[in-house]
Design an enzyme around this catalytic site. Structure first.
Site, short mmCIF file in Angstrom:
data_model
loop_
_atom_site.label_atom_id
_atom_site.label_comp_id
_atom_site.label_asym_id
_atom_site.label_seq_id
_atom_site.Cartn_x
_atom_site.Cartn_y
_atom_site.Cartn_z
N GLY A 124 12.90 41.71 50.40
CA GLY A 124 12.96 43.13 50.14
C GLY A 124 14.17 43.63 49.40
O GLY A 124 14.37 44.83 49.31
N CYS A 125 15.03 42.78 48.84
CA CYS A 125 16.22 43.27 48.17
C CYS A 125 15.88 43.82 46.81
O CYS A 125 15.46 43.08 45.93
CB CYS A 125 17.26 42.16 48.04
SG CYS A 125 18.72 42.67 47.13
N GLY A 126 16.07 45.11 46.62
CA GLY A 126 15.61 45.74 45.40
C GLY A 126 16.47 45.49 44.18
O GLY A 126 16.12 45.89 43.09
#
Length: 253
Positions: free
Chosen positions: A103-105
């Site tokens: 989920g690291c944008g």
């Protein structure tokens, strides 16, 4: 949403099944073109698609996302999004590949220059009641049913200025949880000025950026902030609180 583990031994010696949070690849495509692959919990995926797209600057408004079709593949899930022609043209001008960890944008950007390629505008924090953060923090555990069963999931909660917790989303990735929440708020037509976000995590740059991209003016987290999160919040006028635990909270921006 969860799978049984092999075995758990209780102190008394009785065995029981254990539930484990699911993490799997989720591919996001727009009009048939691959845009990103993230690792996420397979829940509230329509919200995830919209919220992630808003945070990435794909959509100027929720109305540009016409449809989301969720399909299963041997390798994972696909969120096939259909968008307006104007949106598709913008994306063709700004192609970006994200090979996401959980989920690291920002972890998949190709150069430092891309850090400023999509930037939110200034935001306006709401006026909070004196006990709003404590009230929201007290309500947060009850809004995490998946975490209560499995453990290891983060939550992002939307709260009124008086601290009433209205809506929450969960995911193994804190950034995914916030994307899901922002997508849900956009789908509901919720005004960002009408509340704040409480996260069951540390406060990172990505969370500040995603909140601001949705127009949210106050982000509160249960753990510590990073230096970039503080600096970015100060630059955007976003109010940042951390170590929100019980009746304790520290304001950093």
């Amino acid at each position: 949403m969860h799978t049984p583990a092999l075995l758990r031994l209780r102190p008394a010696g009785a065995a029981a099944d254990e539930e484990v949070a699911v993490e799997m690849p989720v591919a996001l495509t727009i009009n048939g073109i691959s845009q990103a692959i993230m690792l996420a919990t397979p829940a509230d995926l329509e919200d995830f698609a919209l919220g992630f797209g808003i945070a990435e600057g794909w959509f100027a408004s929720r109305h540009e996302l016409l449809d989301v079709e969720v399909s299963a593949h041997p390798e994972g899930l696909e969120l096939a999004m259909t968008v307006t022609g104007a949106c598709e043209q913008r994306l063709k001008q700004r192609r970006r590949t994200l090979a996401g960890r959980t989920g690291c944008g920002l972890c998949g950007i190709e150069s430092l220059a891309q850090l400023t390629a999509v930037h939110p505008g200034p935001v306006t924090p709401p006026e909070l009641a004196s006990d709003a953060l404590a009230r929201a923090a007290t309500a947060l555990p009850a809004a995490q049913p998946l975490n209560a069963r499995c453990g290891g999931l983060h939550a992002a909660a939307w709260c009124r200025p008086d601290g009433e917790l209205v809506l929450a989303r969960e995911d193994v990735g804190r950034h995914n949880a916030l994307d899901k929440l922002c997508g849900a708020l956009a789908r509901r037509g919720e005004r960002a000025q009408n509340g704040f976000v409480l996260m069951s995590s540390r406060a990172s740059l990505e969370l500040v950026h995603k909140a601001a991209m949705s127009g949210i003016g106050l982000l509160a987290c249960t753990s510590a902030p990073s230096s970039l999160a503080i600096a970015t919040a100060q630059h955007l006028g976003l109010q940042l609180w951390a170590f929100v635990r019980g009746d304790r909270a520290t304001r950093y921006a």
